[in-house]
Design an enzyme around this catalytic site. Sequence first.
Site, PDB file in Angstrom:
ATOM      1  N   ARG A   1      11.683  -0.663  96.021  1.00 22.23           N
ATOM      2  CA  ARG A   1      12.197  -0.475  94.666  1.00 22.23           C
ATOM      3  C   ARG A   1      11.510  -1.388  93.649  1.00 22.23           C
ATOM      4  O   ARG A   1      12.131  -2.286  93.097  1.00 22.23           O
ATOM      5  CB  ARG A   1      13.712  -0.664  94.613  1.00 22.23           C
ATOM      6  CG  ARG A   1      14.476   0.294  95.487  1.00 22.23           C
ATOM      7  CD  ARG A   1      15.976   0.184  95.282  1.00 22.23           C
ATOM      8  NE  ARG A   1      16.703   1.110  96.142  1.00 22.23           N
ATOM      9  CZ  ARG A   1      18.027   1.261  96.155  1.00 22.23           C
ATOM     10  NH1 ARG A   1      18.772   0.542  95.332  1.00 22.23           N
ATOM     11  NH2 ARG A   1      18.599   2.123  96.970  1.00 22.23           N
TER      12      ARG A   1
ATOM     13  N   ASP B   1      23.817  -7.333  91.592  1.00 24.73           N
ATOM     14  CA  ASP B   1      22.630  -7.163  90.752  1.00 24.73           C
ATOM     15  C   ASP B   1      22.443  -8.373  89.839  1.00 24.73           C
ATOM     16  O   ASP B   1      23.392  -8.834  89.200  1.00 24.73           O
ATOM     17  CB  ASP B   1      22.762  -5.921  89.870  1.00 24.73           C
ATOM     18  CG  ASP B   1      22.840  -4.639  90.679  1.00 24.73           C
ATOM     19  OD1 ASP B   1      22.325  -4.623  91.812  1.00 24.73           O
ATOM     20  OD2 ASP B   1      23.416  -3.657  90.169  1.00 24.73           O
TER      21      ASP B   1
END
Length: 545
Positions: free
Chosen positions: A244, A162
């Site tokens: 997303r 991430d």
Amino acid sequence: MKRSVALRLSAVVGVAGVAGAIAFGVPQLQASAEAALAADGFAGQNGGTTGGAGGTTVKATTGTQIHEALCKRAASDTPITIQVEGTINHGNTTKVSGDSCNTAADRIELKEISNVTIVGVGAGATFDQLGIHIRDSSNIIVQNVTVKNVKKSGSPLSNGGDAVSMESTVRNVWVDHATLVASGGESEGFDGLFDMKDDTEFVTLSYSILRNSGRGGLIGSSETDTGNTNITFHHNKYENLDSRAPLLRGGVAHMYNNHYFSLNESGINSRAGAKARVENNYFEDSKDVLGTFYTDAAGFWQVAGNIFDNVTWSSPGEENNPAGPDVTSNTSVSIPYAFTPDAASCVPAIVAQTAGAGTGLKISDGKCSATAAPTATATATPSASGTVKPSATVKPSATASATASASAGATTSPSGTVKPSATATGGINLSIGAGADGSSKAAGTSYGNVKDGKADTFWSPSGATGDISIKWGAATKVARIAIVEASGSSIGTYQVINGATGAVLASGTGGGSISFPATSTTKITFKVTGSTGTPKIAEFQTFAS
């Protein structure tokens, strides 16, 4: 339509010279370290997000120096601003120990701390293959930085793949003017660009770029991780993502003035009871930009003022519920803060001028023009040890009073494109997110139409007279209303009534803006007492002043 990020990446790189630097190691433009922007959206709630304001300012050119700055503080909550310049990577980042920190070697670790600002300065700050992790922390600002190519598989590894992630009781985080990029999807080793899970609240992502990834970001790691809420996304560019944008499980999120371009599989995925307020965004060359996808656990949305430009929609199925092609609201979402949205038609242009690191921290003025960030008068001078100390305290500017939402009064074209067509009368419209009821209504009309931000839907009484009300769950101060009439409407005489007490607050003829002494009530009623035709009320707006 389905084309993965990996397949499309080369095309995006090929046009980077025309569209602007893609931020793969490109030095950023000079950015003022003295900007005095204030956190807005949900990050401005719960006491606000001020980061290291009022504390010491230091300069860092390595990841180790960032960790050292955190660890040398008197306590874990001592305010500090860390100005970062240069490339931060695995080669210059190590774990540092101390009583006021809890760091790691493979990421920038903001763990069990508070009151911290990390801001890129000078030629820019690039976190190369090194993610920023926020855990058990509060009051954090990350501003004017690029984070790129963080991997969860392959080498080197960082932060679970991430770019920026938050987890485990995180409160009040503002990520602003950031560029978050990958070079492919999960099969290439990358995960999310902006993830929140395990009790994260009061977060704003603003004026940022999310690009070239399989996953933009999530709010909630599973269908049972639904306690993450109060998240704002505004003036961001989402480009070349598979899905997303974000994925929202439970909780409340507010998305406005974002430019979504080339979402290959799906976009805003509201599921597991989540509520998304989606307004004045521009969706372009994309597929399934809003809905509930890949699950039968339904989510919800309130929409107004969005533009859908060459958007395609899949067919509904057991685990697939796209909001389009006829995009309408299926819930209402109350937003507690003031904001000044741009019209959706100018979002691509204003986001291109303001979003991402190295843009000089430019922001929108709410009227489709970019403006320089307000600056503080403080100056910073390096000490002999390299520490930069402020000559004056820099405090965030006060949040500006919001003007009316540009989504108030919108029309829908036959193609499904929603374009702004009416301007609200000024102030925050308290009707958005409130309830509505009234006397008997004409066929084909609805009470909820008077608070949906659309000028082409309306409520009419079943006859020449009737009443319509806006109501709240708690006492709300109201001093003015605006009655926006639909085409062909005829309103003769009226009364404005405190619905909780029955007191008449104002009376007159016609619609428009109506002021009266401020009153605190749970219900305001507009009663049409006479007309020569059919009253058609498109919007019943309420204001505190």
